[in-house]
Design an enzyme around this catalytic site. Structure first.
Site, PDB file in Angstrom:
ATOM      1  N   GLU A 228       0.294   5.217   0.680  1.00  0.00           N
ATOM      2  CA  GLU A 228      -0.636   6.242   1.157  1.00  0.00           C
ATOM      3  C   GLU A 228      -0.198   7.638   0.716  1.00  0.00           C
ATOM      4  O   GLU A 228       0.857   7.810   0.094  1.00  0.00           O
ATOM      5  CB  GLU A 228      -0.757   6.144   2.690  1.00  0.00           C
ATOM      6  CG  GLU A 228      -1.346   4.796   3.093  1.00  0.00           C
ATOM      7  CD  GLU A 228      -1.622   4.659   4.581  1.00  0.00           C
ATOM      8  OE1 GLU A 228      -1.126   5.494   5.379  1.00  0.00           O
ATOM      9  OE2 GLU A 228      -2.340   3.705   4.940  1.00  0.00           O
TER      10      GLU A 228
ATOM     11  N   CYS B 229      -4.153   0.730  -2.548  1.00  0.00           N
ATOM     12  CA  CYS B 229      -4.056  -0.541  -1.835  1.00  0.00           C
ATOM     13  C   CYS B 229      -3.007  -1.445  -2.490  1.00  0.00           C
ATOM     14  O   CYS B 229      -2.737  -1.337  -3.697  1.00  0.00           O
ATOM     15  CB  CYS B 229      -5.391  -1.279  -1.858  1.00  0.00           C
ATOM     16  SG  CYS B 229      -6.646  -0.548  -0.813  1.00  0.00           S
TER      17      CYS B 229
ATOM     18  N   ASN C 113       0.834  -1.204   0.000  1.00  0.00           N
ATOM     19  CA  ASN C 113       0.000   0.000   0.000  1.00  0.00           C
ATOM     20  C   ASN C 113       0.870   1.256   0.000  1.00  0.00           C
ATOM     21  O   ASN C 113       1.968   1.277   0.571  1.00  0.00           O
ATOM     22  CB  ASN C 113      -1.036   0.002   1.133  1.00  0.00           C
ATOM     23  CG  ASN C 113      -0.479  -0.292   2.514  1.00  0.00           C
ATOM     24  OD1 ASN C 113       0.562  -0.930   2.655  1.00  0.00           O
ATOM     25  ND2 ASN C 113      -1.156   0.188   3.536  1.00  0.00           N
TER      26      ASN C 113
ATOM     27  N   CYS D 153     -10.793  -3.262  -4.120  1.00  0.00           N
ATOM     28  CA  CYS D 153      -9.826  -4.256  -4.607  1.00  0.00           C
ATOM     29  C   CYS D 153     -10.529  -5.523  -5.080  1.00  0.00           C
ATOM     30  O   CYS D 153     -10.105  -6.141  -6.063  1.00  0.00           O
ATOM     31  CB  CYS D 153      -8.806  -4.581  -3.523  1.00  0.00           C
ATOM     32  SG  CYS D 153      -7.634  -3.227  -3.268  1.00  0.00           S
TER      33      CYS D 153
ATOM     34  N   CYS E  60     -10.272  -5.012   0.421  1.00  0.00           N
ATOM     35  CA  CYS E  60     -11.384  -4.058   0.517  1.00  0.00           C
ATOM     36  C   CYS E  60     -12.291  -4.206  -0.704  1.00  0.00           C
ATOM     37  O   CYS E  60     -11.960  -4.878  -1.683  1.00  0.00           O
ATOM     38  CB  CYS E  60     -10.840  -2.626   0.618  1.00  0.00           C
ATOM     39  SG  CYS E  60     -10.273  -1.956  -0.959  1.00  0.00           S
TER      40      CYS E  60
ATOM     41  N   GLU F 275      -3.123  -4.573  -3.299  1.00  0.00           N
ATOM     42  CA  GLU F 275      -3.633  -5.446  -4.371  1.00  0.00           C
ATOM     43  C   GLU F 275      -3.702  -4.696  -5.697  1.00  0.00           C
ATOM     44  O   GLU F 275      -3.366  -5.229  -6.749  1.00  0.00           O
ATOM     45  CB  GLU F 275      -5.039  -5.950  -4.030  1.00  0.00           C
ATOM     46  CG  GLU F 275      -5.126  -6.773  -2.774  1.00  0.00           C
ATOM     47  CD  GLU F 275      -5.427  -5.933  -1.526  1.00  0.00           C
ATOM     48  OE1 GLU F 275      -4.853  -4.825  -1.389  1.00  0.00           O
ATOM     49  OE2 GLU F 275      -6.213  -6.397  -0.691  1.00  0.00           O
TER      50      GLU F 275
HETATM   51  N1  THU Z   1      -5.354  -1.579   2.394  1.00  0.00           N
HETATM   52  C1  THU Z   1      -4.803  -2.357   1.410  1.00  0.00           C
HETATM   53  O1  THU Z   1      -3.677  -2.133   0.970  1.00  0.00           O
HETATM   54  N2  THU Z   1      -5.547  -3.371   0.924  1.00  0.00           N
HETATM   55  C2  THU Z   1      -6.798  -3.685   1.350  1.00  0.00           C
HETATM   56  O2  THU Z   1      -7.472  -4.492   0.732  1.00  0.00           O
HETATM   57  C3  THU Z   1      -7.300  -3.076   2.586  1.00  0.00           C
HETATM   58  C4  THU Z   1      -6.683  -1.767   2.920  1.00  0.00           C
HETATM   59  C5  THU Z   1      -4.574  -0.448   2.886  1.00  0.00           C
HETATM   60  C6  THU Z   1      -5.120   0.905   2.469  1.00  0.00           C
HETATM   61  C7  THU Z   1      -4.581   1.792   3.540  1.00  0.00           C
HETATM   62  O3  THU Z   1      -3.262   2.192   3.180  1.00  0.00           O
HETATM   63  C8  THU Z   1      -4.480   0.894   4.761  1.00  0.00           C
HETATM   64  O4  THU Z   1      -4.575  -0.433   4.297  1.00  0.00           O
HETATM   65  C9  THU Z   1      -5.561   1.137   5.794  1.00  0.00           C
HETATM   66  O5  THU Z   1      -6.818   1.130   5.204  1.00  0.00           O
END
Ligand code: THU
Length: 152
Positions: A58, A67, A56, A104, A101, A69
């Site tokens: 940010e 994310c 991920n 994704c 999520c 994925e």
């Molecule tokens: N996150 C992912 O990378 N993949 C997911 O499927 C769930 C959430 C990340 C996004 C964000 O940087 C952190 O987790 C918290 O939501």
């Protein structure tokens, strides 16, 4: 069986599943998550044997977080891979599953509705397997558009 209703872990070769999960854990170390501090790693196995990883990423503008994925899918497709055999996803913990999520799930569905999805598990195997389609019942996908373009 967890609350995510995984299929038996035997649906994917155990060595391949563990290897892919190891790659997801490895790339998780690169997560850029100073805001959530929730580090995620993903490893996507392409049909040609290549593995595409993602973490991920940010942003100070929180809504722009990418994310793990979707980073992995973007890397893969941009390198010419479109067929996938499996994906492993891990959150920050070693044995707690981290289900993708909603966004994704939709993006993964486009390229691999039946693709096994491997996640860490507290069970004896250390991982559990479900599928993208199982996590997105009634999904909107390419078939629905093709149906519409076909006429009625
Ligand atoms: N996150 C992912 O990378 N993949 C997911 O499927 C769930 C959430 C990340 C996004 C964000 O940087 C952190 O987790 C918290 O939501």
């Amino acid at each position: 069986m967890s609350a995510l209703s995984p299929s038996p872990s035997s649906s994917i070769d155990p060595t391949a599943a563990r290897d892919l999960l190891a790659r997801a854990r490895e790339v998780r170390a690169n997560a850029y998550a100073p805001y959530s501090r929730f580090h995620v790693g993903a490893a996507l196995l392409a049909a040609d044997g290549r593995v595409f990883t993602g973490c991920n990423v940010e942003n100070a503008s929180y809504g722009l977080a990418n994310c793990a994925e979707r980073v992995a899918i973007g890397k893969a497709v941009s390198e010419g891979a479109r067929e996938f055999l499996a994906i492993a996803v891990t959150g920050p913990e070693e044995v707690t599953p981290c289900a993708p999520c909603g966004a994704c799930r939709q993006v993964l569905y486009e390229f691999g509705p039946d693709m096994p999805l491997i996640m860490p598990s507290p069970g004896p195997d250390g991982y559990e397997v479900t599928s993208v389609g199982a996590l997105l019942p009634g999904a909107f996908g390419p078939a629905r558009l093709a149906e519409s373009q076909g006429g009625k």
